[in-house]
Design a protein around this motif. Structure first.
Motif, PDB file in Angstrom:
ATOM      1  N   ASN A  47       0.439 -11.221   3.627  1.00 40.90           N
ATOM      2  CA  ASN A  47      -0.232  -9.988   3.213  1.00 40.90           C
ATOM      3  C   ASN A  47      -0.601  -9.988   1.734  1.00 40.90           C
ATOM      4  OD1 ASN A  47       2.591  -9.935   2.773  1.00 40.90           O
ATOM      5  ND2 ASN A  47       2.518  -7.736   2.390  1.00 40.90           N
ATOM      6  N   TRP A  48      -0.129 -10.992   0.970  1.00 37.70           N
ATOM      7  CA  TRP A  48      -0.449 -11.078  -0.457  1.00 37.70           C
ATOM      8  C   TRP A  48      -1.463 -12.162  -0.782  1.00 37.70           C
ATOM      9  CZ3 TRP A  48       4.819 -10.657  -3.534  1.00 37.70           C
ATOM     10  CH2 TRP A  48       5.299  -9.347  -3.435  1.00 37.70           C
ATOM     11  N   GLN A  49      -1.846 -12.949   0.210  1.00 33.31           N
ATOM     12  CA  GLN A  49      -2.776 -14.034  -0.075  1.00 33.31           C
ATOM     13  C   GLN A  49      -4.069 -13.478  -0.658  1.00 33.31           C
ATOM     14  OE1 GLN A  49      -1.706 -17.210   0.175  1.00 33.31           O
ATOM     15  NE2 GLN A  49       0.218 -16.223   0.780  1.00 33.31           N
ATOM     16  N   ASN A  50      -4.456 -14.015  -1.814  1.00 38.66           N
ATOM     17  CA  ASN A  50      -5.694 -13.634  -2.514  1.00 38.66           C
ATOM     18  C   ASN A  50      -5.683 -12.207  -3.048  1.00 38.66           C
ATOM     19  OD1 ASN A  50      -6.856 -16.187  -1.790  1.00 38.66           O
ATOM     20  ND2 ASN A  50      -7.270 -15.336   0.249  1.00 38.66           N
ATOM     21  N   THR A  51      -4.527 -11.535  -3.011  1.00 42.79           N
ATOM     22  CA  THR A  51      -4.469 -10.162  -3.539  1.00 42.79           C
ATOM     23  C   THR A  51      -3.433  -9.982  -4.634  1.00 42.79           C
ATOM     24  OG1 THR A  51      -2.924  -9.473  -1.800  1.00 42.79           O
ATOM     25  CG2 THR A  51      -5.267  -9.144  -1.371  1.00 42.79           C
ATOM     26  N   VAL A  52      -2.397 -10.821  -4.651  1.00 44.53           N
ATOM     27  CA  VAL A  52      -1.380 -10.743  -5.709  1.00 44.53           C
ATOM     28  C   VAL A  52      -1.426 -12.048  -6.489  1.00 44.53           C
ATOM     29  CG1 VAL A  52       1.052 -10.510  -6.268  1.00 44.53           C
ATOM     30  CG2 VAL A  52       0.081  -9.185  -4.387  1.00 44.53           C
ATOM     31  N   GLN A  53      -1.699 -11.958  -7.774  1.00 43.97           N
ATOM     32  CA  GLN A  53      -1.782 -13.142  -8.627  1.00 43.97           C
ATOM     33  C   GLN A  53      -0.847 -12.970  -9.817  1.00 43.97           C
ATOM     34  OE1 GLN A  53      -5.501 -15.489  -9.974  1.00 43.97           O
ATOM     35  NE2 GLN A  53      -5.100 -14.164 -11.707  1.00 43.97           N
ATOM     36  N   VAL A  54      -0.088 -14.015 -10.086  1.00 41.15           N
ATOM     37  CA  VAL A  54       0.740 -14.063 -11.284  1.00 41.15           C
ATOM     38  C   VAL A  54       0.114 -15.054 -12.245  1.00 41.15           C
ATOM     39  CG1 VAL A  54       2.989 -14.662 -12.246  1.00 41.15           C
ATOM     40  CG2 VAL A  54       2.862 -13.459 -10.063  1.00 41.15           C
ATOM     41  N   THR A  55       0.013 -14.671 -13.504  1.00 38.92           N
ATOM     42  CA  THR A  55      -0.502 -15.570 -14.530  1.00 38.92           C
ATOM     43  C   THR A  55       0.566 -15.770 -15.599  1.00 38.92           C
ATOM     44  OG1 THR A  55      -2.777 -14.837 -14.149  1.00 38.92           O
ATOM     45  CG2 THR A  55      -2.313 -15.962 -16.233  1.00 38.92           C
ATOM     46  N   VAL A  56       0.875 -17.028 -15.876  1.00 36.79           N
ATOM     47  CA  VAL A  56       1.776 -17.377 -16.972  1.00 36.79           C
ATOM     48  C   VAL A  56       0.907 -17.721 -18.171  1.00 36.79           C
ATOM     49  CG1 VAL A  56       3.571 -18.940 -17.783  1.00 36.79           C
ATOM     50  CG2 VAL A  56       3.550 -18.207 -15.395  1.00 36.79           C
ATOM     51  N   ILE A 110       0.873  -9.731 -13.861  1.00 34.63           N
ATOM     52  CA  ILE A 110       0.857  -9.701 -12.401  1.00 34.63           C
ATOM     53  C   ILE A 110      -0.243  -8.748 -11.969  1.00 34.63           C
ATOM     54  CG2 ILE A 110       2.173  -9.223 -10.300  1.00 34.63           C
ATOM     55  CD1 ILE A 110       4.736  -9.645 -11.926  1.00 34.63           C
ATOM     56  N   ASP A 111      -1.221  -9.265 -11.230  1.00 33.72           N
ATOM     57  CA  ASP A 111      -2.327  -8.449 -10.731  1.00 33.72           C
ATOM     58  C   ASP A 111      -2.031  -7.993  -9.309  1.00 33.72           C
ATOM     59  OD1 ASP A 111      -4.715  -8.552 -12.718  1.00 33.72           O
ATOM     60  OD2 ASP A 111      -3.927 -10.588 -12.681  1.00 33.72           O
ATOM     61  N   ASN A 112      -2.098  -6.688  -9.094  1.00 34.41           N
ATOM     62  CA  ASN A 112      -1.897  -6.126  -7.761  1.00 34.41           C
ATOM     63  C   ASN A 112      -3.245  -5.683  -7.214  1.00 34.41           C
ATOM     64  OD1 ASN A 112      -1.168  -4.818  -5.440  1.00 34.41           O
ATOM     65  ND2 ASN A 112      -0.110  -3.116  -6.439  1.00 34.41           N
ATOM     66  N   ASN A 113      -3.841  -6.521  -6.366  1.00 36.58           N
ATOM     67  CA  ASN A 113      -5.108  -6.177  -5.724  1.00 36.58           C
ATOM     68  C   ASN A 113      -4.920  -5.830  -4.258  1.00 36.58           C
ATOM     69  OD1 ASN A 113      -6.898  -6.502  -7.975  1.00 36.58           O
ATOM     70  ND2 ASN A 113      -6.519  -8.708  -7.835  1.00 36.58           N
ATOM     71  N   THR A 114      -3.676  -5.478  -3.895  1.00 33.78           N
ATOM     72  CA  THR A 114      -3.422  -4.976  -2.554  1.00 33.78           C
ATOM     73  C   THR A 114      -3.822  -3.507  -2.500  1.00 33.78           C
ATOM     74  OG1 THR A 114      -1.168  -4.212  -2.981  1.00 33.78           O
ATOM     75  CG2 THR A 114      -1.436  -6.535  -2.417  1.00 33.78           C
ATOM     76  N   ASN A 115      -3.624  -2.900  -1.362  1.00 30.84           N
ATOM     77  CA  ASN A 115      -3.967  -1.481  -1.197  1.00 30.84           C
ATOM     78  C   ASN A 115      -2.756  -0.574  -1.342  1.00 30.84           C
ATOM     79  OD1 ASN A 115      -6.744  -1.932  -0.700  1.00 30.84           O
ATOM     80  ND2 ASN A 115      -6.257  -2.544   1.414  1.00 30.84           N
ATOM     81  N   SER A 116      -1.659  -1.128  -1.851  1.00 34.07           N
ATOM     82  CA  SER A 116      -0.453  -0.323  -2.008  1.00 34.07           C
ATOM     83  C   SER A 116       0.252  -0.695  -3.303  1.00 34.07           C
ATOM     84  CB  SER A 116       0.487  -0.519  -0.812  1.00 34.07           C
ATOM     85  OG  SER A 116       0.845  -1.881  -0.696  1.00 34.07           O
ATOM     86  N   SER A 117       1.258   0.079  -3.665  1.00 33.54           N
ATOM     87  CA  SER A 117       2.023  -0.160  -4.886  1.00 33.54           C
ATOM     88  C   SER A 117       3.209  -1.070  -4.606  1.00 33.54           C
ATOM     89  CB  SER A 117       2.538   1.161  -5.456  1.00 33.54           C
ATOM     90  OG  SER A 117       1.474   2.027  -5.788  1.00 33.54           O
TER      91      SER A 117
END
Length: 1001
Positions: free
Chosen positions: A437-446, A463-470
């Motif tokens: 459910n996080w594929q291509n929607t949650v990205q972590v950048t170091v 951390i980018d949250n591009n899902t539809n929820s918190s």
């Protein structure tokens, strides 16, 4: 409907059901039946976690296996399984599973199969461990035993080994092996292909089924993903149908994994900002000492690609520091070096970072499989395994560093580049394989930043949250480094999450009173923690009686995290940004050199600390007194006016008359070239009302550790700071002289709008204080506050602070003040610390405290004025006037002009020559190899007798070699011969209670 029709339908239905039942039983009799099935790929488990005590039989027939020893989970599996986020069980150190059962299927046709991998890690080349039983159906006398024998997979039937092997046992390579009884003979298959045929069937099968060993011996050293035993029920064996091996699917998954990995390496190679090399330079260091001469080596990211196109190494370097990364199916740091000394800081691979999102910890990058954690061999890289539960590296962006906050050179600050020159490298990671459910929607950048000319690297996460929820970022470990024991004392680590309670230590000098053991949110001990490494069990052992003397060398796992939280809720389409960790590599253990490097770190990465203003402080709101004080400041060349406590200034008071007063005073001061501001106790120990004050998490009532404090994540921030910015706009005040900035009190309120609850209260209040400091710098204001927000825009703090010292006599305060300067400048530049010369008493009107009338205490006034100006500190003269007679005015003017003439060297760093004791000469040496005046020696005689002596003066950090020119305070010049250590011997003659100064060129 007619009842007879209904009855006929029911009878017909029963007949149909009976037919289907018979057909089903017939088909089952002809089908492959699972007798026992064990899958060890527990999706999402953490490598080296102990495997289950009972290995459940997935057939439902309750043939569960019991664990023996300590087999552990490991993040590797056949390609198609691994891409689903699965792993296997690692069998070593006498680990196995067994059951006293042969399933009663000894004589029937069967398939006995599994996925296996002989170890390519620890013990792989150990001849004594290269033979072991993988799985046994029976025992060494009756039944079938599959074993690894050195570099071969072999089968034993009734204790006799077949003359030919099944296949090669290649370390690190997964293989599917099946033993098949088709009712006629026994055959063996490797990866779905028959390699042995015509084998005899076992006469009997002993009551044993075991994985990883046979009895109490023959232990296997490797990985097992899955084992299954099925009966064929007289059907013809078909490898394509009856095995756990699907060659087509496996090939597809392997190709997918290979293509993705090749594409990643190709993308790195195509990145024009990355420099491609055949091999990394042995040393990119500069022969210059960076603490004396500017090192101009470029900051670069180098790429060395593996010839097979499946892996690569990256080297981020500036000639002084390098950080090396290995890239294959993930990325990890594999090297961290001081390029000048060639010292390697890293002993083991760890994740790039770790985050807890909601209730689950996730590794960011990293690999498992390093066999030994006390050192790291490059030959091990190809055998490292990407954790399926970790965020996976997807690519790099490179840009120039951006300013962490707005700053422009002002207030006599030293020239520097802002933002500093260097590289900002963004390493992107996508969600773990098992988080569909996080594929291509949650990205972590170091994020890494490496700067030109200084061995410092910065690191933080987004951390980018591009899902539809918190989701909630509950905890973060923004740096995880397995450090070599001998380098633990040669790395300085700190972060911009740095303030009173975050930095407090229960053994420190904080003004706190604890009941029992204080919680982490009150004594955070900074974001830097040194821990023991649970994976590191082979460190050079010492008698525990020695540990304290040796400095606990096994505390060598560096973790950078906030003491509490952050517990930040990240809403859909929002981004979380962590604090920033800075790592400074030292090149030896000398205290002065390490301290000097720390001070240069602040000069480079917090340049506002070099701002310098001579300040006059007064406690008055009377226009006439204030203008008279400003007139004297203007005549003498003072640069900043401070309305001190008490009464100070109320910055949220927008009363028309009040604003008019300070606008008028500020404007008048500006005509004299003076900036101004005033004291206010803002947050710490100042409650603002029950509805906005911090709530004690224990009592759930208003209460704070450091006296009742307002919660600046309540709606108080909306009211107070809004008015404060208006006040600054309307009055023209340009300095922020705040006492009690946010210091760390937590708040358990759940109704304050800018934090959710207790767990995020410290984090959100820190963020608000940081926003205020950044806005102050955007407005080009001067920001002295008593805390440690230097990496977010603070200009100065106390050089050393005890309020009781304000009640000492001026004479007592003189020597104590020099002790403050000596001690405070080990970790601060002179301009980072403020000092005050009290012309009038602070808490008392006792005539012995203060210097009024000034003309009658001229000598003491002069010594106090000189020592503070000569130290280069942020200096305030506090009183109702600065001079009372022409003689007093001339004396003050003389030393202010002297300071301005020599400001460059006086605000440069101090070498600690001799700490004040009151019994002998004490001295401080300013050094700056980039100036014409490369050094200034300041010497004091606190005794009541004149002292003549020869002093050894270390001049290495002036950059002078051979001969130096020494000029005394009377203008007399002489030559100094320096020895091979760049030391000079200077004869000084200082009268009782006097001082002297010498420039060095």
């Amino acid at each position: 409907m007619n009842l007879f029709v209904i009855q006929d339908f029911k009878n017909f239905y029963r007949s149909i059901c009976c037919v289907f039942a018979v057909l089903f039983l017939f088909s089952q009799a002809k089908a492959q039946q699972t007798v026992a099935h064990y899958n060890m790929g527990r999706s999402g488990a953490v490598t080296y976690a102990t495997s289950p005590e009972v290995l459940k039989d997935l057939s439902g027939l309750n043939h569960d296996l019991k664990r023996n020893g300590q087999p552990v989970f490991f993040a590797d599996a056949p390609a198609d399984k691994k891409l689903n986020g699965e792993g296997a069980i690692s069998f070593k150190d006498r680990g196995s599973y067994s059951i006293a059962d042969n399933f009663g299927k000894a004589a029937i046709p069967f398939v006995f199969e599994g996925w296996f991998q002989t170890n390519s890690r620890q013990g792989a080349n150990d001849k004594g461990r290269s033979t072991g039983v993988v799985v046994a159906y029976g025992d060494d006398k009756s039944g079938y035993v599959l074993s690894q024998k050195e570099d071969q997979w072999v089968v034993l039937i009734d204790g006799k080994e077949n003359g030919k092997p099944i296949a090669k046992a290649i370390p690190g390579e997964w293989i599917h092996i099946a033993i098949v009884n088709d009712g006629k003979a026994i055959s063996a298959l490797a990866n779905g292909v028959k390699t042995l045929t015509g084998l005899p069937a076992a006469k009997t099968v002993a009551s044993n089924f075991s994985i990883g060993a046979l009895g109490k011996g023959n232990y296997f050293n490797g990985l097992i993903y899955e084992v299954r035993f099925t009966s064929l029920n007289k059907i013809k064996f078909d490898a394509a149908k009856h095995l756990l091996f699907n060659a087509k699917q496996l090939a597809k998954k392997q190709k997918q994994a290979t293509d993705e990995q090749r594409a990643l390496i190709a993308a790195l190679e195509a990145n024009k900002s990355i420099v491609k090399v055949q091999s990394f330079p042995a040393s990119t260091g500069d022969s210059k000492d960076w603490l004396i001469s500017q090192v101009k080596a470029p900051v670069q990211l180098l790429l060395q690609k593996d010839p097979g196109q499946m892996s690569a190494k990256l080297l981020l370097t500036n000639g002084l520091l390098s950080r090396e990364f290995y890239v294959s199916d993930n990325l990890a740091c594999v090297g961290f070096k001081n390029e000048n000394t060639d010292a390697q800081y890293l002993r083991a691979v760890k994740p790039e970072a770790r985050v807890m999102i909601d209730s689950t910890w996730y590794d960011i990058g990293g690999f498992s499989g390093q066999p030994e954690k006390s050192y790291l061999l490059e030959s091990w890289y190809s055998n490292l395994i990407a954790e399926p539960s970790a965020f996976r590296f997807t690519g790099i962006e490179i840009m120039q560093p951006t300013a962490r906050y707005p700053w422009q050179q002002k207030y006599n600050a030293a020239h520097t580049d802002w933002p500093p020159k260097g590289l900002h490298v963004l390493m992107h990671y996508k969600a773990p394989l098992n988080k569909n459910n996080w594929q291509n929607t949650v990205q972590v950048t170091v994020h890494y930043e490496l700067y030109e000319g200084i061995p410092v690297i910065a690191k933080w996460l987004t951390i980018d949250n591009n899902t539809n929820s918190s989701f909630v970022v509950r905890e973060t470990e923004c740096e995880v480094l397995a450090v070599n024991q001998d380098q633990v004392k040669r790395i300085h680590v700190e972060s911009d999450y740095s303030f009173a309670l975050a930095n407090a230590d229960k053994e420190g000098s904080a003004l706190m009173h604890y009941k029992g053991t204080p919680p982490a949110y009150q004594t955070g001990q900074s974001t830097t923690t040194w821990r023991t490494d649970s994976e590191y069990n082979t460190w050079a052992s010492h008698n525990q009686a020695e540990d304290k003397f040796l400095g606990f060398p096994h505390h060598n796992l560096l973790v950078s995290r906030v003491p509490m939280g952050p517990s930040e809720t990240v809403k859909s389409k929002q981004k979380f940004t962590s604090f920033t960790t800075f790592e400074l590599l030292h090149d030896n253990d000398d205290r002065e050199r390490q301290s000097l490097a720390h001070r240069r770190f602040y000069r480079k990465l917090a340049p506002q600390v070099t701002e310098s203003l001579i300040t006059g402080g007064i406690t008055s709101h009377d226009k006439t007194k204030l203008k008279g004080f400003i007139d004297q400041m203007g005549e003498l060349g003072f640069e900043r006016l401070d309305i001190m406590a008490w009464p100070g200034i109320s910055h949220d008071n927008l009363d028309t008359g009040y604003v008019s007063l300070w606008k008028g005073i500020s404007s008048y001061a500006a005509t004299k070239g003076i900036v101004m501001g005033g004291y206010e106790l803002q947050v710490a120990s100042r409650g603002r009302g029950a509805d906005v004050d911090c709530i004690d998490p224990i009592t759930n009532k208003p209460g704070s550790l450091f006296g009742q404090s307002v919660c600046i994540a309540s709606d108080w921030q909306d009211k107070y700071y809004t008015n404060m910015w208006k006040f600054f706009d309307q009055t023209g005040l340009m300095t922020f002289n705040m006492d009690g900035p946010y210091h760390g009190d937590v708040c358990a309120s759940t109704s304050h709008p800018h934090h959710t609850n207790f767990y995020d209260s410290q984090w959100q209040q820190w963020k608000q204080q940081v926003r205020v400091l950044h806005e102050l710098q955007r407005r080009n204001m001067y920001v002295p506050i008593p805390d440690w927000y230097f990496l977010n825009g603070q200009s100065a703090t106390g050089m050393g602070y005890r309020e009781a010292s304000a009640n000492l006599t001026p004479q007592q305060q003189l020597l104590l003040g020099r002790q403050y300067i000596y001690d405070g400048t080990w970790h601060k530049t002179p301009t980072m610390g403020w000092m005050t010369l009290q012309l009038v008493g602070f808490y008392t009107n006792d005539a012995r405290v203060g210097l009024e009338p000034l003309s009658q205490n001229l000598d003491r006034y002069e010594v106090g004025l000189f020592q503070h100006l000569a130290s280069g500190c942020q200096f305030t003269v506090r009183g109702n006037r600065l001079y009372d007679t022409p003689e007093t005015k001339a004396m003050v003017s003389k030393w202010v002009n002297w300071f301005k003439k020599h400001r460059g060297i006086l605000t440069s760093d101090i070498i600690h020559v001799a700490r004040p004791t009151g019994r002998d000469l004490d001295a401080m040496l300013h050094v700056n190899a980039e100036l014409d005046e490369k050094g200034m020696l300041i010497v004091f005689n606190p005794t009541d007798k004149g002292i003549t002596k020869q002093m050894k003066v270390p001049l290495y950090y002036t950059g002078i070699k051979g001969t130096a020119k020494l000029t005394d305070q009377n203008g007399k010049a002489s030559n100094l011969e320096l020895n091979e250590k760049q030391e000079a011997f200077i004869t000084v003659n200082i009268p009782a209670g006097g001082f002297s100064w010498f420039t060095i060129e």
